[in-house]
Structure formats: C-alpha cells, structure tokens
Enzyme design. Structure first.
Site, PDB file in Angstrom:
ATOM      1  N   LYS A 187      32.210  60.176  43.224  1.00  0.00           N
ATOM      2  CA  LYS A 187      31.283  60.896  42.326  1.00  0.00           C
ATOM      3  C   LYS A 187      32.138  61.563  41.250  1.00  0.00           C
ATOM      4  O   LYS A 187      32.722  62.615  41.470  1.00  0.00           O
ATOM      5  CB  LYS A 187      30.523  61.949  43.132  1.00  0.00           C
ATOM      6  CG  LYS A 187      29.146  62.286  42.625  1.00  0.00           C
ATOM      7  CD  LYS A 187      29.070  62.815  41.207  1.00  0.00           C
ATOM      8  CE  LYS A 187      29.322  64.297  41.116  1.00  0.00           C
ATOM      9  NZ  LYS A 187      29.403  64.776  39.701  1.00  0.00           N
ATOM     10  N   GLU A 262      40.816  70.474  47.251  1.00  0.00           N
ATOM     11  CA  GLU A 262      41.874  70.763  46.263  1.00  0.00           C
ATOM     12  C   GLU A 262      41.209  71.610  45.191  1.00  0.00           C
ATOM     13  O   GLU A 262      40.441  71.094  44.376  1.00  0.00           O
ATOM     14  CB  GLU A 262      42.394  69.462  45.644  1.00  0.00           C
ATOM     15  CG  GLU A 262      42.828  68.396  46.634  1.00  0.00           C
ATOM     16  CD  GLU A 262      43.982  68.829  47.488  1.00  0.00           C
ATOM     17  OE1 GLU A 262      44.859  69.546  46.973  1.00  0.00           O
ATOM     18  OE2 GLU A 262      44.000  68.478  48.686  1.00  0.00           O
ATOM     19  N   CYS A 296      44.822  72.774  36.979  1.00  0.00           N
ATOM     20  CA  CYS A 296      44.637  73.717  38.095  1.00  0.00           C
ATOM     21  C   CYS A 296      45.902  74.494  38.433  1.00  0.00           C
ATOM     22  O   CYS A 296      45.831  75.651  38.821  1.00  0.00           O
ATOM     23  CB  CYS A 296      44.171  72.954  39.320  1.00  0.00           C
ATOM     24  SG  CYS A 296      45.192  71.513  39.670  1.00  0.00           S
ATOM     25  N   GLU A 396      40.686  82.490  37.367  1.00  0.00           N
ATOM     26  CA  GLU A 396      41.106  81.246  36.715  1.00  0.00           C
ATOM     27  C   GLU A 396      40.296  81.061  35.426  1.00  0.00           C
ATOM     28  O   GLU A 396      39.073  80.962  35.472  1.00  0.00           O
ATOM     29  CB  GLU A 396      40.854  80.064  37.654  1.00  0.00           C
ATOM     30  CG  GLU A 396      41.321  78.753  37.079  1.00  0.00           C
ATOM     31  CD  GLU A 396      41.047  77.556  37.994  1.00  0.00           C
ATOM     32  OE1 GLU A 396      39.981  77.499  38.610  1.00  0.00           O
ATOM     33  OE2 GLU A 396      41.925  76.674  38.056  1.00  0.00           O
TER      34      GLU A 396
END
Ligand code: NAD
Length: 494
Positions: A187, A262, A296, A396
């Site tokens: 996906k 992750e 990331c 973040e």
C-alpha cells in the site's frame, strides 16, 4: 536514452486512470474511486490513480494467498533468479523511475537517479543472494531425539509505505519478504504511488508470477487500515508516523500478527570543537536539505560545542546561500519543494510555534518561491536556535529545519540528545575517534554514525527504539530471518 525514458514515462502517465495491480492484472478500483497525484513544484495534476477500498485490498490479499503456494515452493535459487531479473529491469529503467520519483515527491532527479533507484535495485540483489546462502534446515543436537529446525516463509506480508522515499522503502519492505518465499501486498502512500505502480510493469517484464506482488494505492484510513486489519496477513511492515504506527500495531495485535514499525525521528548531530568546521557544516546542510528535510533520520538538532558555535553558524549560512530551489526534475536543483501543501503548512506552523516559544531564526526561514515558479510547495531551509525546551526541538517537523543548541562538555551533549522521545539516528562529529565512539555508544537510538549522517548499506541494520519504532528494523541479515518462521521437527529415538 533519456528521450525514450521520457516517452515511456509519458505513456505510463497518459491514460485516464492508472489502475491497481492485483494478481498480475491491472484493475480499476471496485467502486471506481480515484486519487489525483500532484506535481509538488506547481500543484498541477500529474496523474490519476485508482484508490483501493476494502474489497480491492481483499482481492489483493486473496491473490497473494493463492500465489503463496507456488512461490514458496520454488527453491531459494529459483526465486533469486527472478528477483535479480527484477533488479535488472529496475536498473534498465533507472531514468524512468528517477523521473517518476522526482515528479511525484519533488526530489532532485540526480538524487533519485544516483541513490533511490540503484539502492532499491541493490535491496533485491542483496536479499536474493542472502536467500541462496541461507540454511533452511538446521540439525538440533539433542539426546535421544532426531530433531531439526526448519525456516519457512509466513505467507502473505503487508507493506505500508510513506511518501518520502516511496520506491526505496517499498524495496526495503518487500525484497526480504519476497526472497524468503512470502507474497506481498503493498500500500503506497496516497501522495506518491507512481513508482510503486511502475514497478508492477517491471515485475511483469521480469516474469514475477501473478499474485506474488500486488500494489493497491489508496487513502490510509481506507486501503491502509483494511490491509493492516486483514485476517489473512501473516506479517506486516509499516513505515510512517508514530501516530499511524500505533493504529497499525493495534490492528496487527488484534490478529496476533508480528509487525515491523519504522517510525519517525528527531535525529541529532553532536559537533565537537575539534572538527573541520567547513566540511561538517556542509555535511549537515546537505543532511537537512536532502529530500527537503523529509528524512526520518536526518540531523534536525545540531548540538554544537560552544567555542565553535559562531564559526559553525557562519559556515552554515554561507552554504545555505548555495542551495538552489527548484523543481526536482531540473538537473540544477539542489533542493526541491516539499511533497504537498499540507506538508508546507505543517512546516510553516512549526516555525511560527517555535518562535512563539522563544526560538529565533539564525538563517533562512519560512515561505519560499523558487526562481521561475509562481506556485509550488517550497519552503526555505531554516536554522533556529533558542531554549532547549521548544516544540521544534521536541517534535518531528519533517522539513528542512535544524535547531542549533550549544553545549559545554560531553555529558551535557549526551543529555541533550537523549532528552528526545524518539530514538532513530544520531551522529557524532569529532577528530578524536575514541571520544566519538564513546559518545556514539551513549546515545539512545537504533543508529549512531561517526563523522557522517544518513549512512546506509545492506548488511548494516537500521531501525529505531522508543517513538521511532520496533520489530527488528531493516537492511540487515536479521531482517531476512524476520520473514521466516521457525518450525521444529522432532522424533524421540527411545
Ligand atoms: P503516515 O504515517 O501518515 O503514512 C504512512 C502510510 O500509512 C501511508 O501509506 C498512509 O496512507 C498509511 N496510513 C495512514 N493512515 C493509516 C491507517 N489508519 N491505517 C493504515 N495505514 C494508514 O506517514 P507519512 O506522512 O506518509 O510519512 C512520514 C512519516 O514517516 C514520518 O514520521 C517519518 O519519520 C516516517 N518515516 C520513517 C522511516 C523509517 O525508516 N523509520 C522512513 C521514512 C519515513
């Protein structure tokens, strides 16, 4: 070569709607829903793709279930031949894939051509070779018993991918799963499905059997959620935000399915006074501008020893001046737009909130227009400083933003870095390698790099702790074993 690549990409995008890829067939979504894919440098429509709903996801899982028997019964070498053929097709189509990735994500085409695409091909080769050299039957030396342990694939694996490195993260998730004999349903992120769909053309060229690799783009809450919760999924790999990671983990837990998560990060770079200031400043500017900071693990908190703080900042300012904003597809661009208007607004909001909480802008900052563009999702690379207690230090941002914090002594730097709830990746910069090693091992994260940031290789495990994820990580030898379950066979001899 480049002309034919442009032609093939043009043909791929020109149809009305790019369908889903299920059981080796291109299929529209059952209810005909679609998603518009935009060019981040203008906001213009590039393509329309089918948006999978629960029935489409179910069809993909059924196809992957049906294909599992044949794929898992091939020998590891037979599967490796097919995966090397897929890697060959990826390499032959480097230019096509690089164009699609650049148009879709906004990243500089040189980065996609030089890193995203070849490094993805290498993932298939690495795990194909590992599959061939793995022992799938280990004798167990036991008293009065003939016993051995088998390593066998699980079945259908789900792979849910974010939008920042769509092709590479697909490869990281699916290459070990496929090499081990599992089948996959992928996906992609709704914002960036193009390279994943193009891979299906390449899978067909490489004669990957029907149903082994299925791609169902769609909205996260629909396609993603129904894939994560599907009762026939035997293993799940999710890359994305901690917020969605929690939901996906809950769905996997409800079915008692192992999941790899992750997740995000808030990476730091600890810069000691004995570094080469110019090259370190360049490396960290490269880190926050790579993929417009939508990485990331990138270095978002620069923890710089006091005696060089101002010199380091001067060096950063002069290097930021050389950053060239533009469409990713233009060869001269060194930083493209961010992926969407939503992402641009998120970054600008963080810059505003951070300043309200006491941060000040040291370089760059805020809205940007790329030369020659009167629209597009551009932001300036920005360096902030201010109190350590600030939303831009804590959360973040996922954009080209760094926050500089001074430190006096080693222990203070370690404390600053470890104050984060995230635990993905940090770097230590020093010419004293013993000190660098000592500090690197004191940082609480899955990965510590020395005198470099964003370091990746197959065979170098990569993963996070705390808010950055769990489940074993990617890219290592162990990742391969994560896709094989154990089964013991025992016969008492007495
Ligand atoms: P996201 O969590 O919003 O989405 C990731 C994927 O999950 C997308 O495909 C999305 O459609 C899907 N999704 C959304 N809602 C869902 C739901 N309810 N159920 C199932 N799937 C759902 O993340 P994003 O904005 O696409 O990506 C950015 C995030 O990814 C950042 O936090 C970044 O740090 C992280 N990331 C981590 C790594 C890593 O290796 N640790 C790598 C790249 C990105």
């Amino acid at each position: 070569m480049h002309t034919s690549a442009t032609d093939r990409v043009g043909r791929f995008l020109e149809g009305e709607t790019i369908p889903l890829y299920i059981d080796g067939q291109w299929q529209p979504a059952a209810d005909g829903q679609t998603i518009e894919v935009q060019d981040p440098s203008t906001g213009a429509r590039i393509a329309e793709v089918a948006a999978a709903q629960a029935p489409d996801v179910d069809a993909a899982v059924q196809a992957a279930t049906a294909a599992f028997g044949g794929w898992s019964e091939l020998s590891a070498s037979e599967r490796a031949v097919i995966l090397h053929r897929l890697a060959d097709a990826i390499e032959r189509n480097t230019e096509e894939l690089a164009r699609l990735e650049s148009m879709d994500v906004g990243k500089p085409i040189g980065d996609a051509r030089g890193f995203d695409v070849p490094f993805s091909a290498e993932a298939f080769r690495y795990y194909a070779d590992l599959a061939v050299s793995t022992r799938y039957r280990e004798p167990l030396a036991l008293k009065e018993m003939a016993a051995h342990q088998l390593r066998v694939p699980y079945g259908v694996c789900a792979c849910i991918v974010p939008w920042n490195f769509p092709f590479m993260l697909l490869a990281w998730g699916t290459a070990p799963a496929l090499a081990a004999g599992n089948t996959v349903v992928i996906k992609p992120a709704e914002l960036t499905p193009l390279s994943s769909l193009f891979l299906c053309e390449l899978a067909a060229e490489a004669a990957v059997p029907a149903g082994v690799l299925n791609v169902v783009p769609g909205v996260g809450e629909q396609a993603g959620a129904s894939l994560a919760a599907h009762p026939q999924i035997k293993r799940l790999a999710f890359t994305g935000s901690p917020e969605v990671g929690r939901m996906v983990a809950a769905a996997a837990a409800a079915n008692l399915v192992p999941a790899k998560l992750e997740l995000g990060g808030k990476g730091a770079a600890v810069v000691f006074e004995d570094v080469d200031v110019d090259s370190t400043a360049q490396a960290l500017v490269d880190a926050i501008t790579l993929n417009a900071g939508q990485v990331c693990c990138t270095a978002t908190r620069w923890v710089v020893q006091e005696p060089i703080f101002d010199r380091f900042l001067d060096a950063v300012r002069s290097r930021l001046g050389a950053v060239r904003l533009g469409s990713g597809i233009e060869e001269a661009t060194t930083m493209g737009p961010v992926v969407s208007e939503g992402q641009r607004q998120r970054i600008l909001r963080y810059l505003r909130d951070g300043q309200e909480q006491g941060a000040s802008v040291l370089a760059g900052g805020g809205e940007a227009r790329a030369p020659g563009y009167d629209s597009g999702f551009f932001v300036n690379p920005t360096v902030l400083t201010g109190p350590a207690e600030n939303v831009c230090v804590r959360e973040e941002i996922f954009g080209p933003v760094a926050y500089m914090l001074p430190f006096k002594a080693e222990a203070g730097a370690i404390e600053l870095v470890n104050s984060s709830q995230y635990g993905l990746a940090n770097s230590v910069w020093s010419s004293d390698l013993q000190r660098a090693e000592r500090v690197a091992s004191s940082l609480v994260a899955g990965n510590s790099w020395i005198n470099a940031h964003n370091v990746f290789a197959y065979g170098l495990p990569y993963g996070g702790v705390n808010l950055s994820g769990f489940g074993g990580g990617v890219n290592g030898v162990q990742t391969y074993f994560d896709y094989l379950r154990h089964q013991t066979i025992a016969r008492p001899l007495a």
